[in-house]
Motif scaffolding. Structure first.
Motif, PDB file in Angstrom:
ATOM      1  N   VAL A 244      -7.554  10.525  -3.886  1.00  0.00           N
ATOM      2  CA  VAL A 244      -7.922   9.823  -5.104  1.00  0.00           C
ATOM      3  C   VAL A 244      -7.843  10.755  -6.308  1.00  0.00           C
ATOM      4  O   VAL A 244      -7.388  10.369  -7.392  1.00  0.00           O
ATOM      5  CB  VAL A 244      -9.343   9.221  -4.982  1.00  0.00           C
TER       6      VAL A 244
ATOM      7  N   GLY B 167       0.569   3.051  -3.395  1.00  0.00           N
ATOM      8  CA  GLY B 167      -0.459   4.064  -3.200  1.00  0.00           C
ATOM      9  C   GLY B 167       0.079   5.437  -2.852  1.00  0.00           C
ATOM     10  O   GLY B 167      -0.596   6.442  -3.076  1.00  0.00           O
TER      11      GLY B 167
ATOM     12  N   TRP C 226      -4.359  11.495  -7.410  1.00  0.00           N
ATOM     13  CA  TRP C 226      -3.919  10.432  -8.323  1.00  0.00           C
ATOM     14  C   TRP C 226      -4.505  10.652  -9.724  1.00  0.00           C
ATOM     15  O   TRP C 226      -3.841  10.445 -10.730  1.00  0.00           O
ATOM     16  CB  TRP C 226      -4.390   9.073  -7.820  1.00  0.00           C
TER      17      TRP C 226
ATOM     18  N   PHE D  69     -10.480   0.259  -5.676  1.00  0.00           N
ATOM     19  CA  PHE D  69      -9.214   0.999  -5.776  1.00  0.00           C
ATOM     20  C   PHE D  69      -8.353   0.483  -6.928  1.00  0.00           C
ATOM     21  O   PHE D  69      -7.616   1.237  -7.559  1.00  0.00           O
ATOM     22  CB  PHE D  69      -8.429   0.903  -4.473  1.00  0.00           C
ATOM     23  N   HIS D  70      -8.451  -0.819  -7.199  1.00  0.00           N
ATOM     24  CA  HIS D  70      -7.657  -1.374  -8.296  1.00  0.00           C
ATOM     25  C   HIS D  70      -8.193  -0.926  -9.659  1.00  0.00           C
ATOM     26  O   HIS D  70      -7.460  -0.969 -10.656  1.00  0.00           O
ATOM     27  CB  HIS D  70      -7.609  -2.906  -8.205  1.00  0.00           C
TER      28      HIS D  70
ATOM     29  N   GLY E 220       0.801  -1.214   0.000  1.00  0.00           N
ATOM     30  CA  GLY E 220       0.000   0.000   0.000  1.00  0.00           C
ATOM     31  C   GLY E 220       0.834   1.263   0.000  1.00  0.00           C
ATOM     32  O   GLY E 220       0.562   2.202  -0.751  1.00  0.00           O
TER      33      GLY E 220
ATOM     34  N   TYR F 211      -1.068   0.669   5.510  1.00  0.00           N
ATOM     35  CA  TYR F 211      -0.926   1.827   4.629  1.00  0.00           C
ATOM     36  C   TYR F 211      -1.384   3.139   5.259  1.00  0.00           C
ATOM     37  O   TYR F 211      -0.696   4.141   5.179  1.00  0.00           O
ATOM     38  CB  TYR F 211      -1.626   1.582   3.277  1.00  0.00           C
TER      39      TYR F 211
ATOM     40  N   THR G 263     -11.331  -2.856  -2.043  1.00  0.00           N
ATOM     41  CA  THR G 263      -9.994  -3.029  -2.619  1.00  0.00           C
ATOM     42  C   THR G 263     -10.082  -3.169  -4.132  1.00  0.00           C
ATOM     43  O   THR G 263      -9.257  -2.621  -4.872  1.00  0.00           O
ATOM     44  CB  THR G 263      -9.320  -4.263  -2.011  1.00  0.00           C
TER      45      THR G 263
ATOM     46  N   VAL H 134      -7.053   3.823  -9.034  1.00  0.00           N
ATOM     47  CA  VAL H 134      -5.629   4.176  -9.040  1.00  0.00           C
ATOM     48  C   VAL H 134      -4.779   3.152  -9.784  1.00  0.00           C
ATOM     49  O   VAL H 134      -3.840   3.506 -10.504  1.00  0.00           O
ATOM     50  CB  VAL H 134      -5.109   4.378  -7.594  1.00  0.00           C
TER      51      VAL H 134
ATOM     52  N   THR I 173       2.882   6.853  -6.760  1.00  0.00           N
ATOM     53  CA  THR I 173       2.002   7.898  -7.290  1.00  0.00           C
ATOM     54  C   THR I 173       2.575   9.290  -7.069  1.00  0.00           C
ATOM     55  O   THR I 173       2.631  10.103  -7.999  1.00  0.00           O
ATOM     56  CB  THR I 173       0.612   7.802  -6.645  1.00  0.00           C
TER      57      THR I 173
END
Length: 551
Positions: A225, A64, A228, A374-375, A60, A122, A371, A378, A68
């Motif tokens: 988010v 993450g 990103w 998020f995949h 993470g 994370y 999860t 990002v 990024t």
């Protein structure tokens, strides 16, 4: 043959320094992700001294936060140098100071994760506690990024001063918007880390107020988010039109969407806390409404992009409703990677609507559905766009060429990532609907009768994770090839031109003082009363900011 770099060589060195860290993080973080999915199947035991949550934290933090942040800042520095002109020696010096702060902070935080003293999944998310130096290291990363943000602001202001009355370069404007969003969002994170978490982890205060800490974190966590996402939008709006040979549909529309993201993406953190007690339902409802307003600039972006694709297709002779689809450059990795990210972002946005809806969120809250979401955001929309940018950015600023052979390798990498992400994310969403937990290792739920329903999806995650790991390794190989081994030459730094029929940009978009002021008004409106309630209604005997959880 001597290579021809597209930006100032000193600026290019600063950009590449960021990218070296970013792609190192990609390799190590991807390995941690691979180990993680195999542990979740129950088929892999980690070596003694390494636990699942340690691996989860590595995955993470590196992907993450480190990947990024370093990539985004490097990309913004490169685009601004190209669009607005080279940095001064002073601006560049501050850029290096920010870079080294971020790098030293990353190494410091990583040491304590590897020592097993910062397995906090994370986030800076109380009541989980890490070693104080882990938090101090991550604080250095954030503060270093602020320093570099002010370099971006200064360069933009200098361009305006040198070109009075002219519309600023679109890429520089977008970079400023992105860093404004980041700085304003980080105020919540800085407050909880500096005022609450670091003193608590040092033992200077005995307890910490969990609700206030989480509220400050999610004030930051949702706009994270968009930090990103906005650089991906920069590439979609400005770079992709040039790659396909078309024009930017509307400069004004692009600027408006970025301004709206600043306004609507920050005062919405409560939609991540819908199931937490202590927050009045009215304020949760209000912030859910504000959350849905972010759909407006997202749909504007989708409209603008597909309008650009259709206009270019018509120029090339396309007919019919979807004839333009055949005219897109599918064999150009610079286009294919971001485009596949766009497609995967569509279900990602739909999942976001589920997550922000109170009743629907109760079905998926804290399951691995989140999860999977998020995949798609990002790890798909952003990561694949960043990969597509890398295919031209690295050779362009280092005076090298993206060869036809390396373009084919990049196409293969794009398909590996797309297929891997399909298996990974789809299985996560499905398992989440069966109640599979978001972060737990297999050993924590083995024996649960519901586990049998999850096993096929855990296996699919392992398959997807394996394919993604191969894609990550191939991406790192491509990066280092383009940085050091590709033939010398001149690679285009593609910046699109605005369509001749586009509307003129209103001057008000350049007034950042106005937009920041409105943003703070929205933040005060959305958070002042809830914070007063949290402090006044703290548990009996607790002095407001120090209650609930002790060491």
């Amino acid at each position: 043959m001597k290579g021809i770099a597209s930006i100032n060589s000193k600026d290019a060195k600063l950009v590449m320094a960021h990218l070296y860290v970013a792609f190192t993080a990609l390799l190590v973080g991807a390995l941690a992700g691979l180990l993680q999915v195999f542990v979740r199947t129950g088929k892999l035991q980690l070596p003694a001294g390494i636990n699942y949550y340690q691996v989860l934290t590595v995955h993470g933090v590196l992907l993450g936060l480190v990947l990024t942040t370093f990539f985004i800042i490097g990309f913004i520095l490169a685009t601004q140098s190209k669009a607005a002109g080279s940095y001064t020696d002073g601006e560049r010096r501050w850029g290096w100071i920010g870079y080294w702060m971020m790098t030293i902070g990353t190494i410091t935080a990583a040491i304590f994760v590897l020592l097993g003293e910062a397995s906090v999944l994370y986030t800076m998310y109380a009541p989980m506690m890490a070693h104080p130096l882990h938090y101090i290291g991550l604080t250095l990363v954030v503060v270093g990024s602020w320093v570099e943000g002010f370099v971006v602001f200064h360069r933009h202001a200098r361009w305006k001063k040198d070109n009075p009355g002219q519309t600023t370069p679109l890429l520089s404007f977008m970079g400023v918007c992105t860093m404004i969003l980041w700085l304003v969002a980080c105020l919540g994170l800085a407050t909880t880390v500096l005022v609450q978490i670091i003193p608590w982890s040092l033992g200077l205060v005995p307890t910490i107020d969990i609700l206030i800490s989480r509220t400050l974190f999610w004030y930051f966590g949702h706009p994270l988010v968009y930090f990103w996402l906005l650089p991906a939008y920069m590439a979609w709006y400005v770079i992709i039109p040039k790659v396909i040979g078309g024009k930017i549909f509307s400069d004004a529309l692009a600027r408006l969407s970025f301004v709206l993201f600043i306004l609507f993406s920050i005062p919405v953190g409560f939609h991540h806390q819908l199931l937490e007690p202590g927050i009045d339902p009215f304020w949760k409802y209000l912030q859910v409404v504000l959350t849905y307003l972010v759909v407006i600039p997202s749909l504007m972006t989708a409209f603008s992009m597909f309008a650009t694709f259709e206009l270019r297709g018509r120029e090339l002779g396309a007919t019919g409703l979807f004839g333009w689809w055949k005219k897109l450059p599918w064999k150009d990795a610079r286009f294919l990677a971001p485009f596949m990210g766009m497609l995967l972002f569509i279900p990602g946005g739909a999942g976001g609507i589920v997550n922000a809806s109170h009743q629907l969120d109760q079905v998926v809250h804290n399951t691995i559905w989140i999860t999977g979401h998020f995949h798609l955001t990002v790890a798909s929309a952003c990561a694949m766009t960043f990969f597509g940018v890398t295919f031209w950015l690295v050779p362009s600023i280092t005076g090298r060429k993206l060869t036809p052979t390396m373009n084919k390798v990049a196409l293969a990498q794009t398909w590996l990532w797309t297929i891997g992400m399909f298996f990974m994310s789809a299985s996560m969403h499905a398992a989440g609907l069966f109640g599979a937990p978001r972060r737990s290792a297999f050993s924590t739920y083995a024996g649960n009768e519901d586990t049998l329903a999850w096993i096929p999806y855990q296996i699919a995650q392992a398959v997807g994770g394996s394919i993604l790991f191969l894609g990550a390794v191939l991406m790192v190989i491509i990066f280092f090839n383009l940085a050091f081994f590709a033939p010398k030459g001149e690679e285009e730094f593609p910046i699109g031109e605005v369509h001749a029929n586009a509307e003129k940009v209103p001057a008000v978009f350049e007034n950042f003082k106005l937009w920041v002021a409105i943003t703070f008004v929205l933040v005060l409106f959305a958070y002042t009363v809830p914070f007063i309630d949290m402090i006044q209604n703290a548990p009996p005997g607790s002095p407001g900011f120090t209650n609930v959880i002790g060491r």
